[in-house]
Design an enzyme around this catalytic site. Sequence first.
Site: not given
Ligand code: NAD
Length: 426
Positions: A116
Amino acid sequence: MSESESREWLGELDHPEYRLALAQFERAAARLRLDPNLAERLKSPQRTMTVSIPIRRDDGRVEIFRGYRVQHDSALGPFKGGIRYHPSVTLGETAALALRMTLKCSLTGLPFGGAKGGVRCDPKALSRNELQRLTRRYTAEIFPVIGPDLDIPAPDLGTNEQIMAWIMDTYSQQVGYAVPGIVTGKPISIGGSLGRQEATGRGLFVTILETMRHLNLPVSGSTAIIQGFGNVGQHAARMLSAHGIQVIGISDSKGAIYDTRGLDLTRLLAYKEKTRSVAGFPGADAVSSEELLERPCTVLIPAALAGAIHIKNAGRLQCRILAEGANGPTDLDADVLLNDRGIFVIPDILANAGGVIVSYFEWVQDLQNYFWKEKEIQDRLTEVITQAFHRVLDRSLSEKVDMRLAAMMAGIERVASAHLVRGLYP
Ligand code: NAD
């Protein structure tokens, strides 16, 4: 180990998320009676790198940002893991996410180890040019430890396909030729894969449907609430809604909305595009992000940050299924309470594995210079994640352990057997 001993042992890696990941790991290792030498090895990342990233801001100042790359374990293959841009990024948080990646890749049968990366910054406060300079300099700093056969980054919270394109370009400029296989989650035009953007959401969707089938829950009348409306949350919402599961609540960093009649996602996406948030969406009730988690629904999906479900709110959740889109959204005490209350948890290393599964397909396509059709990618993703889901469910039922423990055990087992057969070097 007492908490103070554990802090001392963790040293610079100490962080609530790393302690949570270790506690979950230790619970599964104990149940497996894992060789203690191997358990100790897997509790420490193989390599950690901290870099300083000086960039020129648009106003002429030079600002230094702190960046990390943590490579947890490579027994099964090259390191693989996303890059996070967020103000709370630390070495310990990055190490926790790298450990989860090792287990996720292992559990789903991918030929990757876990890694990571991250930069402590607020990407929303940087201009596009600043973000580009930050990304290129970060890539140059971690250049010695990444490569298509060594460590392949991908998007995570706060990063996207444009940032992956800059990483790919910077790496390619350094070696002198185009290297699409250096990152996944990049644009299609430079070797990205069809279906990658939506892959984490699709994986979540598939595991939720499998769970509903297992629990005999009908689709009709089912509802979903989603915390986080970024890459993961948006695609999951779209697929659930298209399948007939009403999405009744969504939050993002600026607020939350709730409507028992079901949210109109097409209008909501257009609204978010314009205002940068779901907050204030006309026709829906405004609630706080915390309150939203406690509203009744069939499926609750934390898809934002770690630590969303804790001992204070776990007793008040009114969902039947908790599908962990985010990494580490549930703390240890909350987990026990959720199990006691009969809430079915689809653990993060299974629920959000769709992203790394399609990243694997993207990497394979890049290495072969041969690209697959979207349907093929969707079908293969569904097959891989459904098999992993049933491996975990069968184990959970036969060994009478919760889904998280079953998933962690399956993840540890494969990586442990690779270590044992490879032996200890030198
Ligand atoms: P992203 O940046 O595209 O979106 C994150 C979202 O969370 C945004 O809408 C943001 O406004 C919101 N957010 C932030 N703080 C918040 C709060 N306190 N309350 C409510 N909403 C809040 O990120 P993503 O890629 O969608 O990732 C989200 C999660 O999924 C992370 O934990 C990431 O590690 C996990 N994840 C992502 C992927 C991927 O392929 N993108 C894969 C596995 C896991």
